[in-house]
Design a protein around this motif. Structure first.
Motif, PDB file in Angstrom:
ATOM      1  N   GLU A  56      17.771   2.895  -2.603  1.00 40.47           N
ATOM      2  CA  GLU A  56      17.690   3.736  -1.222  1.00 40.47           C
ATOM      3  C   GLU A  56      16.270   3.243  -0.424  1.00 40.47           C
ATOM      4  N   SER A  57      15.363   2.773  -1.075  1.00 36.54           N
ATOM      5  CA  SER A  57      14.306   2.279  -0.310  1.00 36.54           C
ATOM      6  C   SER A  57      14.395   1.171   0.702  1.00 36.54           C
ATOM      7  N   THR A  58      13.951   1.648   1.709  1.00 35.65           N
ATOM      8  CA  THR A  58      13.933   0.514   2.939  1.00 35.65           C
ATOM      9  C   THR A  58      12.921  -0.613   2.659  1.00 35.65           C
ATOM     10  N   ASP A  59      13.131  -1.765   3.492  1.00 31.56           N
ATOM     11  CA  ASP A  59      12.070  -2.735   3.579  1.00 31.56           C
ATOM     12  C   ASP A  59      11.025  -1.937   4.299  1.00 31.56           C
ATOM     13  N   ARG A  60      11.061  -1.204   5.388  1.00 26.95           N
ATOM     14  CA  ARG A  60       9.906  -0.546   6.168  1.00 26.95           C
ATOM     15  C   ARG A  60       9.351   0.295   5.131  1.00 26.95           C
ATOM     16  N   GLU A  61       9.916   1.157   4.376  1.00 27.99           N
ATOM     17  CA  GLU A  61       9.441   2.085   3.615  1.00 27.99           C
ATOM     18  C   GLU A  61       8.541   1.422   2.436  1.00 27.99           C
ATOM     19  N   LEU A  62       8.955   0.155   1.913  1.00 27.96           N
ATOM     20  CA  LEU A  62       8.321  -0.539   0.982  1.00 27.96           C
ATOM     21  C   LEU A  62       7.132  -1.070   1.633  1.00 27.96           C
ATOM     22  N   ARG A  63       7.328  -1.622   2.724  1.00 32.30           N
ATOM     23  CA  ARG A  63       6.141  -2.391   3.380  1.00 32.30           C
ATOM     24  C   ARG A  63       5.126  -1.461   3.943  1.00 32.30           C
ATOM     25  N   ASP A  64       5.351  -0.412   4.372  1.00 30.37           N
ATOM     26  CA  ASP A  64       4.232   0.748   4.830  1.00 30.37           C
ATOM     27  C   ASP A  64       3.708   1.080   3.710  1.00 30.37           C
ATOM     28  N   LEU A  65       4.249   1.359   2.455  1.00 29.98           N
ATOM     29  CA  LEU A  65       3.585   2.035   1.227  1.00 29.98           C
ATOM     30  C   LEU A  65       2.557   0.700   0.807  1.00 29.98           C
ATOM     31  N   MET A  66       3.034  -0.477   0.860  1.00 25.47           N
ATOM     32  CA  MET A  66       2.437  -1.602   0.200  1.00 25.47           C
ATOM     33  C   MET A  66       1.224  -1.796   1.141  1.00 25.47           C
ATOM     34  N   ASP A  67       1.257  -1.558   2.411  1.00 23.52           N
ATOM     35  CA  ASP A  67       0.131  -1.671   3.334  1.00 23.52           C
ATOM     36  C   ASP A  67      -1.056  -0.467   2.842  1.00 23.52           C
ATOM     37  N   LEU A  68      -0.521   0.536   2.698  1.00 19.66           N
ATOM     38  CA  LEU A  68      -1.423   1.678   2.172  1.00 19.66           C
ATOM     39  C   LEU A  68      -2.096   1.690   0.893  1.00 19.66           C
ATOM     40  N   HIS A  69      -1.295   1.230  -0.102  1.00 16.85           N
ATOM     41  CA  HIS A  69      -1.889   1.431  -1.470  1.00 16.85           C
ATOM     42  C   HIS A  69      -2.375  -0.156  -1.740  1.00 16.85           C
ATOM     43  N   PHE A  70      -2.067  -1.056  -1.381  1.00 23.76           N
ATOM     44  CA  PHE A  70      -2.342  -2.365  -1.868  1.00 23.76           C
ATOM     45  C   PHE A  70      -3.112  -3.315  -0.693  1.00 23.76           C
ATOM     46  N   PHE A  71      -2.612  -3.577   0.296  1.00 21.58           N
ATOM     47  CA  PHE A  71      -3.119  -4.535   1.412  1.00 21.58           C
ATOM     48  C   PHE A  71      -4.460  -3.909   1.797  1.00 21.58           C
ATOM     49  N   GLY A  72      -4.323  -2.328   2.067  1.00 20.40           N
ATOM     50  CA  GLY A  72      -5.521  -1.895   2.477  1.00 20.40           C
ATOM     51  C   GLY A  72      -6.765  -1.879   1.690  1.00 20.40           C
ATOM     52  N   PRO A  73      -6.635  -1.452   0.486  1.00 25.29           N
ATOM     53  CA  PRO A  73      -7.702  -1.269  -0.529  1.00 25.29           C
ATOM     54  C   PRO A  73      -8.224  -2.647  -0.771  1.00 25.29           C
ATOM     55  N   ALA A  74      -7.338  -3.831  -0.746  1.00 23.91           N
ATOM     56  CA  ALA A  74      -7.680  -5.196  -0.932  1.00 23.91           C
ATOM     57  C   ALA A  74      -8.681  -5.507   0.061  1.00 23.91           C
ATOM     58  N   ALA A  75      -7.998  -5.480   1.463  1.00 24.00           N
ATOM     59  CA  ALA A  75      -9.032  -5.644   2.551  1.00 24.00           C
ATOM     60  C   ALA A  75     -10.553  -4.918   2.286  1.00 24.00           C
ATOM     61  N   LEU A  76     -10.487  -3.703   2.004  1.00 19.20           N
ATOM     62  CA  LEU A  76     -11.684  -3.009   2.112  1.00 19.20           C
ATOM     63  C   LEU A  76     -12.472  -3.568   0.858  1.00 19.20           C
ATOM     64  N   THR A  77     -11.837  -4.010  -0.199  1.00 15.90           N
ATOM     65  CA  THR A  77     -12.480  -4.671  -1.381  1.00 15.90           C
ATOM     66  C   THR A  77     -13.298  -5.880  -0.940  1.00 15.90           C
ATOM     67  N   ARG A  78     -12.548  -6.547  -0.408  1.00 17.85           N
ATOM     68  CA  ARG A  78     -13.120  -8.036   0.200  1.00 17.85           C
ATOM     69  C   ARG A  78     -14.061  -7.802   1.275  1.00 17.85           C
ATOM     70  N   ALA A  79     -14.350  -6.666   2.057  1.00 15.07           N
ATOM     71  CA  ALA A  79     -15.321  -6.470   2.858  1.00 15.07           C
ATOM     72  C   ALA A  79     -16.515  -6.004   2.388  1.00 15.07           C
ATOM     73  N   VAL A  80     -16.426  -5.356   1.413  1.00 16.64           N
ATOM     74  CA  VAL A  80     -17.767  -4.779   0.677  1.00 16.64           C
ATOM     75  C   VAL A  80     -18.331  -5.923  -0.331  1.00 16.64           C
TER      76      VAL A  80
END
Length: 290
Positions: free
Chosen positions: A107-131
């Motif tokens: 049922e999960s669409t590509d858009r839903e998966l990518r948006d959630l991965m941006d929020l839960h993974f790529f965002g935290p990864a970017a913040l971690t790299r920044a600090v």
């Protein structure tokens, strides 16, 4: 940069300096309040920082709301740079911003998966790299990754959500080994059901249903929203536990929170061990013969 208040760049912080995402509710708000109670300074990041105005007014010298969408890399860079300009340090980063998604894998669409991965993974990864460059230079720091018991195991209807948390935990497990020599701690928090806004107020998203999955996913679709406001976990107690774990001489890599999380993770670990032992002879039979 969109800030609630204009500050003197040479300002001295009180206590540790925290940068907390998703600070306007739930665990983020509870951690903000706990850090303030401990005498620390908090830069509280949220998509709607005005929600934090009353808390900021109560702590005018130590609590500063900032507008941040963690899926925007440019904003991440700007916020971290601004905090370092003000205080010259970030002692604790809490990657907390998130939301739920219920749906079968089909049922999960590509858009839903990518948006959630941006929020839960790529965002935290970017913040971690920044600090990290700053934390390495100062020789200390803590990174708190707000995962879930669903980051340790999964079940029907939450595959997409768990996938993002599994990814965050895998990244963080390696990160902990990489940064320990620099005096930086990494803490993965795995809460069960806590009385946050996770399950209510439109925060919990649902994929379009396919009738074939009514038996396996339907109960989850119905049950999660009905738990809103009735969950057994107390966010304030969770925040106190997180602070205690951070300050311990031996901070754990993973910290389950709540009786449900402790029970479910223990059962999952036991079942995984039993399965591994059952199939151990097959696992060991696949090397080339000497």
């Amino acid at each position: 940069m969109q800030m609630a208040t204009v500050h003197n760049p040479t300002r001295k912080a009180t206590g540790r300096v925290w940068l907390i995402t998703g600070a306007s509710s739930g665990f983020g708000q509870a951690l903000t309040e706990a850090a303030l109670a401990a005498g620390d300074t908090v830069v509280a990041a949220a998509r709607r920082p005005e929600v934090l105005d009353s808390l900021a007014a109560a702590h005018p010298d130590r609590m500063f709301p900032v507008a941040l969408d963690v899926t925007d890399p440019a904003r991440i860079t700007a916020v971290v740079a601004e905090v370092l300009l003000w205080y010259g340090r970030i002692d604790v980063l809490v990657n907390n911003a998130g939301r739920g998604l219920v749906g079968a894998v089909e049922e999960s669409t590509d858009r839903e998966l990518r948006d959630l991965m941006d929020l839960h993974f790529f965002g935290p990864a970017a913040l971690t790299r920044a600090v990290l460059p700053h934390m390495r230079r100062q020789g200390s720091g803590a990174i708190v990754q707000m995962s879930s018991m669903g980051g340790r195991f999964s079940f029907a209807g939450v595959g997409a959500y768990s996938a993002t948390k599994f990814a965050l935990e895998g990244l963080s497990e390696a990160l902990a080994l990489e940064v320990a020599p620099f005096g930086i701690k990494v803490l993965i928090v795995e809460p069960g059901a806590f009385r946050t806004g996770f399950a209510g107020g439109g925060a919990l998203q649902q994929s379009a249903a396919i009738p074939a999955y009514e038996e396996t996913v339907g109960p989850v679709r119905a049950a999660l929203p009905s738990t809103d406001g009735k969950q057994p976990g107390d966010p304030a107690k969770a925040a106190a536990a997180i602070l205690a774990a951070m300050e311990a001489k031996e901070t754990p890599l993973r910290l389950p929170l709540g009786n449900d999380a402790a029970d479910a993770i223990s059962a999952h670990l036991h079942a995984s061990r039993e399965e591994t032992l059952t199939w151990e002879s097959v696992s060991r039979s696949t090397d080339f013969d000497d």
